[in-house]
Scaffold this motif. Structure first.
Motif: not given
Length: 386
Positions: A325-328, A337-338, A356-359
């Motif tokens: 969900v963070l990445l979405a 981000f809920t 985040y960094q990897l994505a």
């Protein structure tokens, strides 16, 4: 601009976000795959304005939830609905799941998307095998009435009540006999749900596998395929080689999916994966490359994503949904981000920062600047000055 990201040891390190997303081939987006059947298990978008509690009914933002499914269908992926990725049993109860199934199945019909939906027993917390069977029947009826393919998920209630392999054989045999169309059988390992320890009547995976295969062998015409989520590539390969002719193996292995989908001289796995939620466009492009017979090109696209997947699905694996969900949110598929059940708090800030960094390194964000700004906001909320 450089971001200062927290590491697990409490230090901050500088990261320079990329300026451009990954260049993807869009000309074939939405066209059907020819070599593999591929489903993405999809997350639900919470309603951030709802006055809810962690143990209350889920409040879902239906517009954003259905829009995300249209995003997956637009790239040619099937949607595996109301699975554990959608927080079944971890914030989404059966009433919410039933509504999700009905809405998503109607949306699939409207856009011509492929959909399969999870059938479980989560209206029960415990029960006899007969009560478990009745709960399964209720959910199977909802899925079939919605016009979707059924995925028979593992049942916590059955795991708690069944004392022998024979009880699994009886319950699943009954369900398969009455299913209108071939179903997908889902074996979810205890790393995804500790309540499923000892499923199929034994904690010995070899004995459990024998029982699982016995269920399939008795009703091969009612089993489209099996989804294996044990995070054990060798065991999956061994099992798929023992499946009856015509029964597919859908990998649910978020650690080894490139090699399992690519396959070997004796066969391959199709896919039903939670990691294909954030990887949707890239995964679709990779499968289209595989459709041309270019296994090396497929692996070149998908192998670099494994580090992100292993990070999101690290133990305790069941909390992988938080990273999804963070990445979405960072990718712009939702405005916040809920999560239902407050599950956005289930992973640490260093874990989220690494996701985040990897994505970002993979180029997954359509608008890297927006993703950077949203990550900067999240870091600020945690007190990380930039």
């Amino acid at each position: 601009m450089t971001l200062r990201l927290p590491a697990p040891d409490g230090t901050l390190h500088a990261y320079e976000p990329r300026a451009e997303p990954l260049a993807a081939t869009a000309s074939s987006a939405g066209s059907a795959f020819t070599s593999r059947t591929v489903f993405s298990a999809a997350h639900v978008v919470a309603d951030p304005y709802a006055d809810t509690t962690p143990d209350g009914p889920a409040a879902v933002d239906w517009d954003a939830t259905l829009a995300f499914r249209r995003h997956l269908w637009a790239h040619g992926l099937g949607v595996a609905e109301a699975m554990d990725t959608a927080q079944r049993g971890m914030g989404l109860d059966w009433a919410g799941a039933a509504e999700l199934i009905r809405r998503s199945a109607a949306e699939a019909r409207a856009v011509g998307g492929r959909i399969a939906c999870g059938v479980g027993t989560d209206q029960l917390t415990a029960g006899t095998p007969a009560e478990v069977r009745a709960a399964y029947e209720e959910q199977l009826a909802v899925v079939e009435e919605a016009g979707a393919q059924a995925i028979l998920m593992a049942s916590r209630a059955l795991a708690a009540s069944a004392h022998s392999p024979e009880e699994y054989l009886e319950v699943y045999g009954h369900l398969l006999r009455q299913a209108a169309e071939p179903v997908v059988l889902h074996w979810l390992g205890p790393m995804f749900d500790p309540a499923l320890e000892g499923y199929w009547g034994s904690a010995d995976l070899d004995r459990a596998t024998d029982t699982f295969l016995e269920v399939i062998a008795a009703h091969p015409d009612k089993v489209d395929g099996v989804k294996i989520s044990l995070l054990d590539a060798g065991r999956e390969v061994d099992l798929r080689r023992r499946l009856p002719k015509g029964v597919r193996c859908y990998t649910g292995d978020d650690f080894h999916y490139p090699e399992l989908i690519a396959g070997d001289a004796q066969g391959f796995s199709h896919a039903l994966l939670g990691i294909f939620d954030p990887l949707g466009p890239l995964a679709a492009e990779a499968v289209r490359v595989l459709d041309t017979g270019d296994t090396q090109g497929f692996r070149a696209l998908l192998d670099p994503t494994v580090a992100l997947s292993r990070h999101l699905f690290q133990a305790p694996t069941r909390f992988y949904k938080t990273g999804v969900v963070l990445l979405a949110w960072l990718a712009g598929h939702q405005s916040h981000f809920t999560m239902v059940g407050g599950l956005q708090s289930a992973r640490s800030l260093p874990h989220l920062a690494r996701a985040y960094q990897l994505a970002d390194t993979l180029g997954l964000f359509p608008d890297p600047a927006r993703a950077e700004e949203r990550m900067r906001t999240l870091l600020s909320l945690y007190g990380v000055d930039q």
